[in-house]
Motif scaffolding. Structure first.
Motif, PDB file in Angstrom:
ATOM      1  N   ARG A  62      -1.208  17.299  -8.184  1.00  0.00           N
ATOM      2  CA  ARG A  62      -0.714  15.945  -7.933  1.00  0.00           C
ATOM      3  C   ARG A  62      -0.846  15.578  -6.459  1.00  0.00           C
ATOM      4  O   ARG A  62      -1.227  14.445  -6.125  1.00  0.00           O
ATOM      5  N   GLU A  63      -0.521  16.515  -5.583  1.00  0.00           N
ATOM      6  CA  GLU A  63      -0.643  16.237  -4.150  1.00  0.00           C
ATOM      7  C   GLU A  63      -2.083  15.897  -3.777  1.00  0.00           C
ATOM      8  O   GLU A  63      -2.336  14.990  -2.976  1.00  0.00           O
ATOM      9  N   ALA A  64      -3.030  16.628  -4.388  1.00  0.00           N
ATOM     10  CA  ALA A  64      -4.441  16.350  -4.109  1.00  0.00           C
ATOM     11  C   ALA A  64      -4.847  14.971  -4.639  1.00  0.00           C
ATOM     12  O   ALA A  64      -5.608  14.238  -3.991  1.00  0.00           O
ATOM     13  N   ALA A  65      -4.317  14.613  -5.802  1.00  0.00           N
ATOM     14  CA  ALA A  65      -4.639  13.302  -6.384  1.00  0.00           C
ATOM     15  C   ALA A  65      -4.076  12.164  -5.523  1.00  0.00           C
ATOM     16  O   ALA A  65      -4.739  11.135  -5.320  1.00  0.00           O
ATOM     17  N   GLU A  66      -2.856  12.344  -5.011  1.00  0.00           N
ATOM     18  CA  GLU A  66      -2.273  11.323  -4.145  1.00  0.00           C
ATOM     19  C   GLU A  66      -3.032  11.228  -2.820  1.00  0.00           C
ATOM     20  O   GLU A  66      -3.197  10.139  -2.258  1.00  0.00           O
ATOM     21  N   ALA A  67      -3.501  12.390  -2.337  1.00  0.00           N
ATOM     22  CA  ALA A  67      -4.313  12.380  -1.122  1.00  0.00           C
ATOM     23  C   ALA A  67      -5.614  11.616  -1.350  1.00  0.00           C
ATOM     24  O   ALA A  67      -6.110  10.926  -0.448  1.00  0.00           O
ATOM     25  N   ASP A  68      -6.178  11.708  -2.552  1.00  0.00           N
ATOM     26  CA  ASP A  68      -7.390  10.966  -2.881  1.00  0.00           C
ATOM     27  C   ASP A  68      -7.139   9.461  -2.824  1.00  0.00           C
ATOM     28  O   ASP A  68      -8.010   8.689  -2.398  1.00  0.00           O
ATOM     29  N   LEU A  69      -5.947   9.037  -3.269  1.00  0.00           N
ATOM     30  CA  LEU A  69      -5.612   7.610  -3.183  1.00  0.00           C
ATOM     31  C   LEU A  69      -5.565   7.168  -1.722  1.00  0.00           C
ATOM     32  O   LEU A  69      -6.101   6.107  -1.368  1.00  0.00           O
TER      33      LEU A  69
ATOM     34  N   THR B 298       0.823  -1.215   0.000  1.00  0.00           N
ATOM     35  CA  THR B 298       0.000   0.000   0.000  1.00  0.00           C
ATOM     36  C   THR B 298       0.856   1.264   0.000  1.00  0.00           C
ATOM     37  O   THR B 298       0.570   2.218  -0.717  1.00  0.00           O
ATOM     38  N   ALA B 299       1.928   1.268   0.822  1.00  0.00           N
ATOM     39  CA  ALA B 299       2.716   2.492   0.999  1.00  0.00           C
ATOM     40  C   ALA B 299       3.583   2.811  -0.209  1.00  0.00           C
ATOM     41  O   ALA B 299       3.748   3.976  -0.581  1.00  0.00           O
ATOM     42  N   LEU B 300       4.154   1.790  -0.847  1.00  0.00           N
ATOM     43  CA  LEU B 300       5.097   2.022  -1.939  1.00  0.00           C
ATOM     44  C   LEU B 300       4.513   1.767  -3.327  1.00  0.00           C
ATOM     45  O   LEU B 300       5.188   1.991  -4.333  1.00  0.00           O
ATOM     46  N   TYR B 301       3.265   1.310  -3.376  1.00  0.00           N
ATOM     47  CA  TYR B 301       2.694   0.958  -4.686  1.00  0.00           C
ATOM     48  C   TYR B 301       1.272   1.487  -4.850  1.00  0.00           C
ATOM     49  O   TYR B 301       1.012   2.377  -5.671  1.00  0.00           O
ATOM     50  N   LEU B 302       0.330   1.014  -4.042  1.00  0.00           N
ATOM     51  CA  LEU B 302      -1.086   1.295  -4.297  1.00  0.00           C
ATOM     52  C   LEU B 302      -1.443   2.766  -4.123  1.00  0.00           C
ATOM     53  O   LEU B 302      -2.342   3.266  -4.813  1.00  0.00           O
ATOM     54  N   THR B 303      -0.769   3.466  -3.232  1.00  0.00           N
ATOM     55  CA  THR B 303      -1.115   4.878  -2.982  1.00  0.00           C
ATOM     56  C   THR B 303      -0.062   5.824  -3.557  1.00  0.00           C
ATOM     57  O   THR B 303       0.134   6.936  -3.049  1.00  0.00           O
ATOM     58  N   THR B 304       0.606   5.402  -4.627  1.00  0.00           N
ATOM     59  CA  THR B 304       1.631   6.234  -5.254  1.00  0.00           C
ATOM     60  C   THR B 304       1.185   6.679  -6.644  1.00  0.00           C
ATOM     61  O   THR B 304       0.087   6.339  -7.105  1.00  0.00           O
ATOM     62  N   GLU B 305       2.091   7.415  -7.319  1.00  0.00           N
ATOM     63  CA  GLU B 305       1.771   7.928  -8.657  1.00  0.00           C
ATOM     64  C   GLU B 305       1.497   6.829  -9.669  1.00  0.00           C
ATOM     65  O   GLU B 305       0.968   7.085 -10.750  1.00  0.00           O
ATOM     66  N   ALA B 306       1.823   5.564  -9.316  1.00  0.00           N
ATOM     67  CA  ALA B 306       1.577   4.442 -10.218  1.00  0.00           C
ATOM     68  C   ALA B 306       0.109   4.326 -10.585  1.00  0.00           C
ATOM     69  O   ALA B 306      -0.241   3.816 -11.663  1.00  0.00           O
ATOM     70  N   PHE B 307      -0.782   4.805  -9.716  1.00  0.00           N
ATOM     71  CA  PHE B 307      -2.215   4.681  -9.966  1.00  0.00           C
ATOM     72  C   PHE B 307      -2.874   6.017 -10.289  1.00  0.00           C
ATOM     73  O   PHE B 307      -4.097   6.145 -10.224  1.00  0.00           O
TER      74      PHE B 307
END
Length: 470
Positions: free
Chosen positions: A87-94, A63-72
């Motif tokens: 981008r920060e807002a998009a990562e916060a959405d993840l 979750t920390a290094l893959y699912l909630t990163t820019e990869a998605f």
């Protein structure tokens, strides 16, 4: 297991409690006879088998290094600067999406854990439900193979991880219930501590293996399509399969069943409410009720230590990635070893004393970290590791305490309530953490929030008696 009457041996008594005053506690059924070591280690290996889901997938890696990163993230957003507000807002959405999944999982556990435990008790089928929960958890981890790094598959990843949390908790309820089948009042603390310790050490061994691969750039494995992380998820599933086999082969059912309590699924909720009221009203089981309440509070404080420890380390003490990983490995290793050792003192001095001493030590360590924050990272290394050294013993002694006061034949139901009450109080540490940070404007004050919950749990536990029939 008991022998048949035809063999000339005395049949094993039915593991049921009287409908009125409780006549027997589950641990009493084994008497003074120690369980074979094969059963004890097979039971403890289940914690070893399933812990990588929590350590590797849920907390540190997937979750920390893959699912909630820019990869998605969509390609046009992922290409923006890391500090770009969009981008920060998009990562916060993840991150919030993952949190939503966790919340839904918590509600599901809150609603179904005690009822499924109750039904397993009635049928005497704890091993069946352990198998269902474990098998479904493995299936969820295997399913993460299909979570490739595209925005459309993000919610598949969240759904699988959240479902895995639910199935893992269902399995844990029945694993906890099976403790009563292999322990007696003189060994329950040691065996409970062994299980928790195996869990910590197994999870950390799995994490170390992952970190080694990560540091060496996956040994040349292509990292496109999230392949390393998807392989990690599959490896965690295989790990769970291999190390969970012994519990099904070697550990007996803790109960022979209570057929008089078999009712329909929805009728089980009515029976559950009646049972909870009965726990409080019946003098023989009232201590179980009060312990469930007090443990819900202090267990949330224990959870807060690990949930927010990494945030404290990074934001307050400026730990980098490698510092955090090294601290995480050290913390969990110390927690595992201390838990195994403390289990023996549990049987000697009683679980209540172990819990109270652990909570008191954690309060002192937490206050030291808060008041000495300006002294630098050495404060967190010492204070944080002291905190972790007492988390495991308190968790294991809590399970052992409940096992000592659980009426025979109601193991699954009571441990299901144990899971439910823990979820019902899971807002306390996070709420106190958030409130004090908002009021002070400093992350360091969040430490005080965790300490306050630990103190509340300590005070609630003080009047609880260590036996049903004091």
């Amino acid at each position: 297991m008991s022998e048949s009457p035809q063999s000339g041996a005395v049949p094993e008594p039915a593991a049921t409690a009287n409908s009125g005053a409780v006549g027997v506690i589950g641990l009493d059924l084994r008497g003074e006879t120690p369980a074979p070591k094969k059963q004890v280690y097979s039971w403890a290996l289940w914690d070893w088998a399933t812990q990588p889901f929590n350590t590797v997938i849920l907390t540190f890696i997937f979750t920390a290094l893959y699912l909630t990163t820019e990869a998605f993230l969509p390609a046009e957003i992922a290409g923006l600067d890391a500090k770009d507000p969009i981008r920060e807002a998009a990562e916060a959405d993840l991150a919030s999406g993952l949190g939503l999944g966790s919340t839904i999982a918590g509600v599901a556990i809150l609603l179904i854990a005690p009822v499924l435990g109750q039904r397993a008790d009635a049928a005497g089928r704890q091993k069946l439900w352990l198998g269902i929960g474990t098998g479904a958890l493995v299936a969820c981890m295997l399913g993460l193979w299909f979570v490739e790094p595209t925005p459309t598959l993000f919610w598949l990843g969240v759904a699988l991880i959240s479902a895995g949390s639910v199935f893992g908790e269902i399995a844990a309820v029945n694993s906890n219930a099976m403790l009563i089948g292999i322990a007696n009042p003189k060994t329950v603390g040691r065996i409970s501590g062994l299980g928790w310790g195996f869990g910590y050490i197994g999870g950390i061994l799995a994490l170390v293996l992952v970190v080694v691969f990560y540091v060496f750039d996956w040994f040349g494995l292509p990292d496109d399509a999230g392949l390393p992380f998807r392989i990690i998820a599959v490896a965690c599933a295989l790990w769970a399969i291999v190390f969970s086999i012994p519990i099904f082969l070697n550990v007996p059912e803790p109960s022979l069943g209570r057929p008089e309590r078999k009712v329909g699924f929805f009728a089980s909720y009515g029976l559950l409410v009646k049972d909870v009221v009965g726990l409080y009203r019946n003098p023989d089981t009232r201590q179980t009720f009060w312990f469930l309440l007090s443990s819900a509070v202090f267990r949330d404080g224990l959870g807060g230590v690990f949930a927010f420890g990494a945030v404290i380390a990074s934001q307050v003490f400026d730990f980098g990635f490698l510092d955090l990983v090294i601290f995480g490995i050290a913390a969990n290793l110390i927690a595992g070893v201390s838990t195994i050792i403390a289990g023996r003192y549990d049987d000697r001095f009683g679980p209540k004393r172990i819990i109270l001493v652990s909570l008191a030590a954690m309060v002192v360590a937490g206050l030291a970290v808060f008041f000495l924050v300006d002294a630098g990272t050495v404060v967190f290394w010492i204070g944080g590791l002291v905190l972790c050294a007492f988390v495991g013993p308190a968790q294991a002694a809590s399970r052992s305490f409940l096992a000592r006061i659980t009426p025979a034949g109601r193991e699954g139901e009571i441990f299901g309530l144990y899971a439910t009450t823990g979820r019902a109080a899971s807002w306390m540490a996070s709420g106190a953490w958030t409130l004090l940070i908002v009021l002070s404007g400093s992350t360091s004050y969040g430490i005080l929030g965790i300490v306050l919950v630990l103190i509340a749990g300590f005070l609630l536990l003080l009047p609880v008696k260590a036996t049903q029939r004091g």
